[in-house]
Every structure is written in C-alpha cells, then in structure tokens.
Write an enzyme that holds these catalytic residues in place. Structure first.
Site, mmCIF file in Angstrom:
data_model
loop_
_atom_site.group_PDB
_atom_site.id
_atom_site.type_symbol
_atom_site.label_atom_id
_atom_site.label_comp_id
_atom_site.label_asym_id
_atom_site.label_seq_id
_atom_site.Cartn_x
_atom_site.Cartn_y
_atom_site.Cartn_z
ATOM 1 N N MET A 115 6.157 0.602 -1.758
ATOM 2 C CA MET A 115 6.589 1.179 -0.478
ATOM 3 C C MET A 115 8.069 1.566 -0.427
ATOM 4 S SD MET A 115 3.722 1.334 0.901
ATOM 5 C CE MET A 115 4.023 1.779 2.596
ATOM 6 N N ARG A 116 8.628 1.988 -1.530
ATOM 7 C CA ARG A 116 10.014 2.466 -1.533
ATOM 8 C C ARG A 116 10.057 3.903 -2.029
ATOM 9 N NH1 ARG A 116 13.038 -0.084 1.503
ATOM 10 N NH2 ARG A 116 14.843 0.830 0.478
ATOM 11 N N ASN A 127 0.884 8.057 -9.042
ATOM 12 C CA ASN A 127 0.744 7.339 -7.767
ATOM 13 C C ASN A 127 -0.673 7.546 -7.244
ATOM 14 O OD1 ASN A 127 1.571 5.987 -5.320
ATOM 15 N ND2 ASN A 127 1.703 7.986 -4.336
ATOM 16 N N HIS A 140 -2.841 7.807 -3.598
ATOM 17 C CA HIS A 140 -2.603 8.058 -2.171
ATOM 18 C C HIS A 140 -3.949 8.158 -1.448
ATOM 19 C CE1 HIS A 140 -0.479 9.532 1.340
ATOM 20 N NE2 HIS A 140 -1.430 10.434 1.469
ATOM 21 N N GLU A 179 9.902 14.676 -7.035
ATOM 22 C CA GLU A 179 10.912 14.384 -6.012
ATOM 23 C C GLU A 179 10.316 14.463 -4.605
ATOM 24 O OE1 GLU A 179 11.405 16.152 -8.655
ATOM 25 O OE2 GLU A 179 13.258 15.440 -9.611
ATOM 26 N N GLU A 180 9.392 15.392 -4.406
ATOM 27 C CA GLU A 180 8.793 15.537 -3.073
ATOM 28 C C GLU A 180 7.663 14.519 -2.924
ATOM 29 O OE1 GLU A 180 6.534 18.872 -0.427
ATOM 30 O OE2 GLU A 180 7.517 19.554 -2.255
ATOM 31 N N ASP A 191 4.344 12.597 -2.359
ATOM 32 C CA ASP A 191 2.902 12.901 -2.364
ATOM 33 C C ASP A 191 2.610 14.364 -2.693
ATOM 34 O OD1 ASP A 191 2.481 10.249 -1.562
ATOM 35 O OD2 ASP A 191 2.536 10.769 0.557
HETATM 36 C C1 GRF Z 1 -3.539 2.039 -1.132
HETATM 37 O O1 GRF Z 1 -4.306 2.519 -0.061
HETATM 38 C C2 GRF Z 1 -2.857 3.188 -1.831
HETATM 39 O O2 GRF Z 1 -3.574 4.371 -1.786
HETATM 40 C C3 GRF Z 1 -1.586 3.332 -1.032
HETATM 41 O O3 GRF Z 1 -1.218 2.036 -0.678
HETATM 42 C C4 GRF Z 1 -2.374 1.202 -0.673
HETATM 43 C C5 GRF Z 1 -2.075 0.077 -1.613
HETATM 44 O O4 GRF Z 1 -3.097 -0.900 -1.609
HETATM 45 N N1 GRF Z 1 -0.584 4.045 -1.774
HETATM 46 P P1 GRF Z 1 -3.089 -2.029 -2.718
HETATM 47 O O5 GRF Z 1 -1.761 -2.739 -2.612
HETATM 48 O O6 GRF Z 1 -3.267 -1.380 -4.046
HETATM 49 O O7 GRF Z 1 -4.218 -2.926 -2.361
#
Ligand code: GRF
Length: 207
Positions: free
Chosen positions: A106-107, A123, A125, A158-159, A161
C-alpha cells in the site's frame, strides 16, 4: 537490459529458478498463493524474500513459517519516499531477487524504484484495468453498476495501475453483491492468475 539478458543466460545454463521478492502491507493472501505455487518443482520462480512496510502485516507469519526470509522496512523511518525505496532495494539486491511482486503493498513507489525494476516488477489489482484504478476498485465497480468486474496482473510503471497487462480474469457481478462478496470472488481469481502471471513472465523474460 544487458544485465537481464546475462541473468537469463545464467539461469538457463544452471536451470536456476528466478529469485523473487514479494512486497506486502497486510493480509498477504496473494503472497500465500505465490508461495504455494512456487512449491511446485516445475514452477520457474522461487520466493526468497517477503518485505513488509508494516510490522503488523498478517502475511509475515505465513512467510516465516514457510522458511522465507522476511524484512520489515517501515516507511515512517525515512525522510523521503526514495530513501524508503532505496532501503528496500538494498535488501532486494542483497538477496539477488530478479523479479518483484507487489501483493497488497500500500505504498506508492518512487520513479527511481520503478525505473530500477522496470519490466521486472508486477502488481495485482482487483478490477479489469484500465477500469477502476485506485484503492477503491471493487466499490467503484459496484457503484458504477457494471455487470462484470475481475482482476488484472500488470507490469508496474510510474503511473498507478497503468502498466502493460499480463493477465486478467473476469468475474460476474451478482445483483445482491456487496463490496465484501464481490471482493471475495475476485480474490479467488487473483490467487489463480497471479501465480500464472509470475510463471509466464519468468518463462518469457528469463528463459
Ligand atoms: C488484493 O485485492 C489485491 O488485488 C490488491 O490488494 C489486495 C491484497 O490482498 N492490490 P492480499 O493482501 O493479497 O490478501
């Protein structure tokens, strides 16, 4: 680029698995799915490192129990985003990781970090990108009244998602879905396509 190419040749000759780092901030269920997949003898990646920016991330315990090296790099201890990223990069490089998977990390990352690991950082999403970027993706999809949502694995740029898409999975939105029920069904798909995507890029880029 040359470094990546040389690593690819070395990996091929020695039949080594691709050393992978996972960055988490919380639950870590995607990290878990990657670790479980990597237990398969034929899987091309090996999870060697899990970094969390939060000491309390639940995922850390699972990683430790599975004999994976863990590190906590608390962003609050650094003056700038890049200082924090450099501290993570030091650990990633010391452990010779070639790929980085963000899994609920989350950073926001600095341009410096994104550039350093370009084409080697992915990543997951919880939406069908490019729709519903950002951290409220499931709620946004539900509020928009879409009939289908899902999840996306993509390269990190950089952008936020916005990088090249590696894999997506579609999930039907049901009439009585809440954010929780939809997110839970999407998460099940995440746990399938994330390990598939990591294997795909290991085979594509490095073999
Ligand atoms: C997931 O929904 C992922 O898509 C998002 O953050 C959530 C992370 O869940 N980026 P976890 O920590 O893998 O259970």
């Amino acid at each position: 680029m040359i470094g990546t190419y040389i690593m690819a040749i070395i990996n091929k000759i020695t039949m080594q698995k691709i050393k992978t780092a996972i960055l988490i901030s919380g639950r870590g269920s995607n990290m878990r799915a990657l670790v479980e997949a990597a237990k398969n003898q034929d899987y091309p990646a090996e999870i060697v490192l899990v970094i969390s920016n939060k000491e309390t991330a639940q995922g850390l315990e699972f990683a430790r129990q599975n004999g994976i090296k863990t590190a906590i790099v608390n962003h609050k201890n650094f003056a700038t985003r890049q200082d924090f990223d450099q501290a993570m990069a030091k650990i990633i490089d010391e452990n010779n990781c070639q790929i980085i998977c963000l899994a609920g990390f989350m950073r926001l990352l600095s341009e410096w970090f994104v550039d350093k690991y370009r084409n080697r950082m992915i990543n997951i999403h919880p939406s069908l990108l490019p729709d519903f970027k950002g951290d409220k993706a499931v709620a946004d999809a539900l509020n928009a009244g879409v009939k289908q949502s899902g999840c996306t694995v993509h390269f990190v740029t950089e952008e936020m998602d916005a990088g090249e898409i590696i894999k997506q999975s579609v999930v039907e939105v049901l009439q009585d879905d809440t954010v929780e029920t939809l997110a839970a069904r999407i998460l099940k798909q995440e746990h399938i396509i994330y390990p598939e995507s990591l294997a795909l890029i290991c085979n594509k880029i490095f073999q």
